[in-house]
Design a protein around this motif. Structure first.
Motif, PDB file in Angstrom:
ATOM      1  N   GLU A 149       0.861  -1.185   0.000  1.00  0.00           N
ATOM      2  CA  GLU A 149       0.000   0.000   0.000  1.00  0.00           C
ATOM      3  C   GLU A 149       0.896   1.233   0.000  1.00  0.00           C
ATOM      4  OE1 GLU A 149      -3.875  -1.731   2.426  1.00  0.00           O
ATOM      5  OE2 GLU A 149      -2.248  -0.809   3.554  1.00  0.00           O
TER       6      GLU A 149
ATOM      7  N   GLU B 166      -7.361   2.232  -2.666  1.00  0.00           N
ATOM      8  CA  GLU B 166      -7.616   1.721  -1.304  1.00  0.00           C
ATOM      9  C   GLU B 166      -8.453   2.686  -0.481  1.00  0.00           C
ATOM     10  OE1 GLU B 166      -7.537   0.097   1.442  1.00  0.00           O
ATOM     11  OE2 GLU B 166      -6.474  -1.805   1.179  1.00  0.00           O
TER      12      GLU B 166
ATOM     13  N   GLY C  86      -3.139   3.343   7.733  1.00  0.00           N
ATOM     14  CA  GLY C  86      -1.768   2.875   7.551  1.00  0.00           C
ATOM     15  C   GLY C  86      -1.511   2.352   6.149  1.00  0.00           C
TER      16      GLY C  86
ATOM     17  N   HIS D 121       1.957  -6.473   3.322  1.00  0.00           N
ATOM     18  CA  HIS D 121       1.527  -7.795   3.778  1.00  0.00           C
ATOM     19  C   HIS D 121       2.287  -8.839   2.966  1.00  0.00           C
ATOM     20  CE1 HIS D 121      -2.590  -5.760   4.807  1.00  0.00           C
ATOM     21  NE2 HIS D 121      -1.601  -5.289   5.521  1.00  0.00           N
TER      22      HIS D 121
ATOM     23  N   ARG E 215       0.632   2.734  13.351  1.00  0.00           N
ATOM     24  CA  ARG E 215      -0.162   1.858  12.487  1.00  0.00           C
ATOM     25  C   ARG E 215      -0.559   0.571  13.200  1.00  0.00           C
ATOM     26  NH1 ARG E 215       1.986  -2.390   9.301  1.00  0.00           N
ATOM     27  NH2 ARG E 215       0.228  -3.341   8.254  1.00  0.00           N
TER      28      ARG E 215
ATOM     29  N   ARG F 120       0.897  -9.704   8.414  1.00  0.00           N
ATOM     30  CA  ARG F 120       0.332  -8.357   8.229  1.00  0.00           C
ATOM     31  C   ARG F 120       1.007  -7.271   9.064  1.00  0.00           C
ATOM     32  NH1 ARG F 120      -4.655  -8.317   5.756  1.00  0.00           N
ATOM     33  NH2 ARG F 120      -5.273  -6.433   6.868  1.00  0.00           N
TER      34      ARG F 120
HETATM   35  N1  GLU Z   1      -4.178  -0.505   5.543  1.00  0.00           N
HETATM   36  C1  GLU Z   1      -4.110  -1.722   6.308  1.00  0.00           C
HETATM   37  C2  GLU Z   1      -2.709  -1.863   6.916  1.00  0.00           C
HETATM   38  O1  GLU Z   1      -2.195  -0.908   7.386  1.00  0.00           O
HETATM   39  C3  GLU Z   1      -4.473  -2.950   5.494  1.00  0.00           C
HETATM   40  C4  GLU Z   1      -5.830  -2.955   4.849  1.00  0.00           C
HETATM   41  C5  GLU Z   1      -6.026  -4.254   4.066  1.00  0.00           C
HETATM   42  O2  GLU Z   1      -5.548  -4.309   2.919  1.00  0.00           O
HETATM   43  O3  GLU Z   1      -6.531  -5.233   4.631  1.00  0.00           O
HETATM   44  O4  GLU Z   1      -2.126  -2.909   6.956  1.00  0.00           O
END
Ligand code: GLU
Ligand code: MG
Length: 440
Positions: free
Chosen positions: A130, A176, A228, A232, A286, A331
């Motif tokens: 992201e 997103e 955040g 992942h 985050r 994650r």
């Molecule tokens: N923005 C979220 C993070 O900080 C994740 C959101 C998602 O893709 O599930 O990990």
């Protein structure tokens, strides 16, 4: 535009700051540079992303070489996208031709060799990124909308063509949830290539944004209380002949035994390697409950607030193809972490779970933020550190980490990151977010 023999190729290594640093050589010396590499200095690993260099055990002494891996060469000219990129990723060697302790790509190679030698297993991975794209006015409430997708203009399609030209198997693009926030996923690859693709992707996203007159930032969070930017890591294990070993419909939640021990090792050691996965001051803004990141070292089944999540397999009933698709997602990381060191931490921790034959963890199913320490322990987990200072202390006190990464690297991370914490002292959370927005 044709390339000329004097056009430069940057030879880089991914470092403890999560930056790609190196030197450029003329294209007509590329062949010979693959053998000799470029000269490098140990103290470079102490360069923070904010200017000052952390106190170095080496000072001005010592010499190393970064040797490029030709497989990683990105050599792209796409005029209409404003792309003119020539860079390659390298490994850092000592003058005795050994892997340097602080070569993070070398750390990953070592961890993968251990996994093969001790358990006959390999890992496949894919990084989901992201980031924030600055090319449109930030506006709340338009997450996932067709309107935002349209307002992103040429950026998404241009990016897909650039990633495709670079040989990355593109999977999805998402406008997103956060204002200006985008997400890009690519397909799974053998672990080393997956980490290579993660650093390639970050720089090609930046280059493409730049070609649109905008900028992309991979900072973990843009403002306190905001959304955040996570990284992942999707992963699965297979045998040396490529047989997937994570799926067993006869086990709880379909988690096959060896992979359950691997995941258990990751969750058990996470407090000790969190400073590697979330290595910046705002990383900890985050990693709090209800942000869809991870705030506990818990296992989750289709739970987007778990440290390791079992990912669902869509639209498939054939056991063989289910086994190929079934995988886990880590994650708790962000893009201030080097993908190599992050993946090597996951492999070393998973390996420890395999060595100790840890039982497969039970997925949590409640809102963990409502539980006290004893109740969390009864659920087999605990709250993750709430600051870089706290997670660094856990890393430097860990005998497992010293053994897995070597004392030299752990000491370097400590020096580097403690200096970084010092540089943020006295700044407000907003100012800290702004510093990291600029640096990443
Ligand atoms: N923005 C979220 C993070 O900080 C994740 C959101 C998602 O893709 O599930 O990990
Ligand atoms: Mg996302």
């Amino acid at each position: 535009m044709t390339r000329s023999g004097t056009d430069l190729i940057m030879i880089c290594a991914s470092d403890v700051a999560g930056q790609m640093r190196g030197k450029a050589v003329p294209r007509n010396t590329w062949e010979s540079r693959q053998k000799t590499g470029i000269g490098w200095t140990p103290t470079n690993v102490l360069q923070t992303s904010f200017g000052p260099i952390a106190p170095s055990p080496w000072g001005a002494l010592g010499d190393l070489a970064i040797r490029p891996d030709p497989e990683t060469l990105i050599d792209l000219q796409i005029e209409e996208a404003g792309i003119n990129e020539s860079f390659a990723i390298g490994d850092i060697y000592t003058l005795e031709n050994e892997r340097w302790d602080c070569c993070l790509r070398g750390q990953l190679k070592t961890a993968l060799e251990r996994l093969e030698a001790r358990h006959g297993l390999r890992i496949k991975a894919s990084f989901e990124h992201e980031f924030h794209y600055s090319g449109l006015p930030d506006q709340d409430g338009l997450g996932y909308t067709l309107r935002t997708f349209r307002r992103l203009g040429a950026f998404p399609n241009t990016l897909m063509s650039v990633l495709d030209a670079a040989g990355l198997g593109i999977d999805t693009f998402m406008p997103e949830y956060g204002p200006g926030q985008c997400e890009v996923t690519v397909g799974p690859k053998p672990a080393l290539r997956a980490a290579d693709e993660a650093v390639i992707l970050r720089d090609l996203v930046r280059a493409t944004a730049r070609g649109q007159g905008a900028r992309a930032s991979f900072a973990p969070i843009l403002r306190p209380g905001g959304v955040g930017n996570g990284v992942h890591v999707h992963f699965s294990l297979e045998t040396l002949d490529g047989t997937p070993v994570c799926y067993d419909p006869d086990q709880p939640h379909d988690v096959a035994r060896p992979s359950g021990a691997f995941v258990a090792g990751i969750l058990d050691r996470l407090p000790e390697f969190l400073a590697i996965a979330a290595p910046s001051v705002p990383s900890y803004l985050r990693l709090v409950p209800h942000r869809w990141s991870a705030a506990f070292n818990n296992f989750g089944n289709k739970d987007r607030e778990s440290a390791v999540r079992i990912c669902p397999v869509f639209g498939d009933t054939d056991p063989e193809s289910m086994a190929r698709k079934f995988h886990f997602e880590f994650r708790a990381a962000d893009a201030t972490a080097s993908p190599y060191l992050l993946l090597s931490a996951l492999v070393n921790a998973g390996l420890d779970g395999l060595d100790r034959d840890l039982p497969t963890p039970t997925p949590t199913e409640t809102d963990l933020s409502a539980l006290d320490e004893a109740e969390l322990a009864a659920n087999g987990c605990r709250r993750l550190a709430s600051s870089l200072d706290e997670s660094l202390t856990a890393l430097t006190s860990s005998t497992w980490a010293a053994d897995a990464f070597g004392e030299t690297l752990v000491d370097v991370i400590d020096r580097h990151k403690r200096t970084e914490i010092g540089l943020m002292n006295g700044l407000s959370e907003e100012e800290i977010c702004a510093r990291y927005y600029a640096a990443y």
